[in-house]
Scaffold this motif. Structure first.
Motif, PDB file in Angstrom:
ATOM      1  N   GLU A  15       0.846  -1.190   0.000  1.00 30.82           N
ATOM      2  CA  GLU A  15       0.000   0.000   0.000  1.00 30.82           C
ATOM      3  C   GLU A  15       0.881   1.240   0.000  1.00 30.82           C
ATOM      4  N   ILE A  16       0.462   2.237  -0.729  1.00 29.70           N
ATOM      5  CA  ILE A  16       1.193   3.507  -0.797  1.00 29.70           C
ATOM      6  C   ILE A  16       0.518   4.468   0.177  1.00 29.70           C
ATOM      7  N   SER A  17       1.221   4.815   1.221  1.00 30.68           N
ATOM      8  CA  SER A  17       0.636   5.636   2.285  1.00 30.68           C
ATOM      9  C   SER A  17       0.722   7.122   1.960  1.00 30.68           C
ATOM     10  N   ASP A  18      -0.143   7.886   2.600  1.00 29.65           N
ATOM     11  CA  ASP A  18      -0.086   9.350   2.493  1.00 29.65           C
ATOM     12  C   ASP A  18       1.249   9.870   3.010  1.00 29.65           C
ATOM     13  N   THR A  19       1.794   9.214   4.031  1.00 32.25           N
ATOM     14  CA  THR A  19       3.079   9.618   4.592  1.00 32.25           C
ATOM     15  C   THR A  19       4.182   9.508   3.548  1.00 32.25           C
ATOM     16  N   LEU A  20       4.176   8.414   2.785  1.00 33.34           N
ATOM     17  CA  LEU A  20       5.174   8.240   1.729  1.00 33.34           C
ATOM     18  C   LEU A  20       5.019   9.316   0.658  1.00 33.34           C
ATOM     19  N   ILE A  21       3.801   9.576   0.248  1.00 38.59           N
ATOM     20  CA  ILE A  21       3.569  10.599  -0.780  1.00 38.59           C
ATOM     21  C   ILE A  21       4.005  11.969  -0.285  1.00 38.59           C
ATOM     22  N   ASN A  22       3.703  12.296   0.958  1.00 45.35           N
ATOM     23  CA  ASN A  22       4.144  13.581   1.527  1.00 45.35           C
ATOM     24  C   ASN A  22       5.665  13.680   1.534  1.00 45.35           C
ATOM     25  N   PRO A 115       8.063  -3.821  -5.869  1.00 46.68           N
ATOM     26  CA  PRO A 115       8.745  -5.053  -5.442  1.00 46.68           C
ATOM     27  C   PRO A 115      10.271  -4.920  -5.438  1.00 46.68           C
ATOM     28  N   LYS A 116      10.837  -4.230  -6.423  1.00 40.61           N
ATOM     29  CA  LYS A 116      12.284  -4.003  -6.444  1.00 40.61           C
ATOM     30  C   LYS A 116      12.703  -3.116  -5.275  1.00 40.61           C
ATOM     31  N   ALA A 117      11.916  -2.096  -4.978  1.00 38.90           N
ATOM     32  CA  ALA A 117      12.239  -1.201  -3.862  1.00 38.90           C
ATOM     33  C   ALA A 117      12.226  -1.970  -2.536  1.00 38.90           C
ATOM     34  N   ILE A 118      11.255  -2.857  -2.359  1.00 37.06           N
ATOM     35  CA  ILE A 118      11.182  -3.684  -1.148  1.00 37.06           C
ATOM     36  C   ILE A 118      12.432  -4.558  -1.055  1.00 37.06           C
ATOM     37  N   GLU A 119      12.762  -5.218  -2.146  1.00 41.40           N
ATOM     38  CA  GLU A 119      13.927  -6.110  -2.204  1.00 41.40           C
ATOM     39  C   GLU A 119      15.223  -5.365  -1.901  1.00 41.40           C
ATOM     40  N   GLN A 120      15.403  -4.208  -2.518  1.00 37.30           N
ATOM     41  CA  GLN A 120      16.630  -3.444  -2.334  1.00 37.30           C
ATOM     42  C   GLN A 120      16.731  -2.839  -0.940  1.00 37.30           C
ATOM     43  N   ALA A 121      15.619  -2.428  -0.366  1.00 36.35           N
ATOM     44  CA  ALA A 121      15.648  -1.897   1.003  1.00 36.35           C
ATOM     45  C   ALA A 121      16.160  -2.971   1.961  1.00 36.35           C
ATOM     46  N   GLU A 122      15.673  -4.188   1.780  1.00 34.57           N
ATOM     47  CA  GLU A 122      16.139  -5.296   2.624  1.00 34.57           C
ATOM     48  C   GLU A 122      17.615  -5.585   2.372  1.00 34.57           C
ATOM     49  N   GLU A 123      18.001  -5.607   1.097  1.00 36.68           N
ATOM     50  CA  GLU A 123      19.387  -5.895   0.722  1.00 36.68           C
ATOM     51  C   GLU A 123      20.351  -4.855   1.290  1.00 36.68           C
ATOM     52  N   TYR A 124      19.984  -3.573   1.250  1.00 33.14           N
ATOM     53  CA  TYR A 124      20.861  -2.494   1.707  1.00 33.14           C
ATOM     54  C   TYR A 124      20.697  -2.191   3.193  1.00 33.14           C
ATOM     55  N   GLY A 125      19.721  -2.801   3.839  1.00 36.04           N
ATOM     56  CA  GLY A 125      19.546  -2.635   5.276  1.00 36.04           C
ATOM     57  C   GLY A 125      19.004  -1.281   5.695  1.00 36.04           C
ATOM     58  N   HIS A 126      18.178  -0.681   4.851  1.00 38.58           N
ATOM     59  CA  HIS A 126      17.524   0.553   5.264  1.00 38.58           C
ATOM     60  C   HIS A 126      16.027   0.449   4.984  1.00 38.58           C
ATOM     61  N   SER A 127      15.300   1.496   5.314  1.00 40.12           N
ATOM     62  CA  SER A 127      13.839   1.438   5.245  1.00 40.12           C
ATOM     63  C   SER A 127      13.337   1.464   3.797  1.00 40.12           C
ATOM     64  N   PHE A 128      12.140   0.942   3.631  1.00 43.63           N
ATOM     65  CA  PHE A 128      11.437   1.001   2.355  1.00 43.63           C
ATOM     66  C   PHE A 128      11.272   2.455   1.927  1.00 43.63           C
ATOM     67  N   GLU A 129      10.936   3.325   2.871  1.00 38.86           N
ATOM     68  CA  GLU A 129      10.725   4.742   2.575  1.00 38.86           C
ATOM     69  C   GLU A 129      11.999   5.403   2.037  1.00 38.86           C
TER      70      GLU A 129
END
Length: 172
Positions: A15-22, A115-129
């Motif tokens: 889900e794309i949150s309002d917080t992410l869009i802001n 899906p790539k952003a989720i994968e890379q966030a995990e790989e690099y050890g930082h948040s999805f945001e």
């Protein structure tokens, strides 16, 4: 018109949150200020890996998913500037050009694979945001003419990206 972000969600992985869009709107304002771009519109689309793979294949000849694609709406040549949005319009050097390179025009489109952003966030050890923010700023810099074909260009682009992300509080 100010610097505006329009967005759509065409994926279901997250889900794309309002917080992410802001946060992305804030990043656009910071990056625009850093690059002295005050006016224009950026369109952002969130997609899945199949969708971005199709775009990557059709526009770059690479048949694999990627994390972000940018489609600038203006290209400047030696003797002309083409506005690649709606009808093609050529502005020669002899004609008056709007103040500012982008004026009130569409700057371009950014497409991010969630899906790539989720994968890379995990790989690099930082948040999805942070990962989506990084991809967005990276895409924006491509829209306005930056590239990373050489080591020097990559270093300059990385420095600009990190400066914007730091100012927004999106550290690693």
């Amino acid at each position: 018109m100010a610097l505006v972000l329009e967005w759509t969600n065409e994926q279901e992985a997250r889900e794309i949150s309002d917080t992410l869009i802001n946060q992305l709107q804030q990043l656009l304002q910071i990056a625009g200020r850093e690059e002295q771009i005050e006016l224009g519109e950026v369109t952002l689309t969130f997609v899945n890996n199949d969708q971005i793979q199709e775009l990557n294949r059709n526009y770059r000849g690479m048949d694999k998913p990627t994390d972000v694609l940018s489609f600038p709406m203006r290209e400047e040549g030696a003797d002309e500037m083409k506005i690649l949005y709606g009808d093609l319009e050529t502005i020669s050097d002899d004609e008056d050009v709007m103040e500012g390179w982008f004026g009130e025009e569409q700057i371009g489109d950014i497409v991010i694979s969630i899906p790539k952003a989720i994968e890379q966030a995990e790989e690099y050890g930082h948040s999805f945001e942070r990962e989506v923010g990084f991809l967005f700023v990276h895409g924006f810099l491509h829209l306005i003419g930056y590239d990373h074909q050489t080591e020097e260009d990559e270093a300059r682009m990385t420095e600009k990206q990190e400066k914007v992300l730091q100012e927004a509080g999106l550290t690693r």
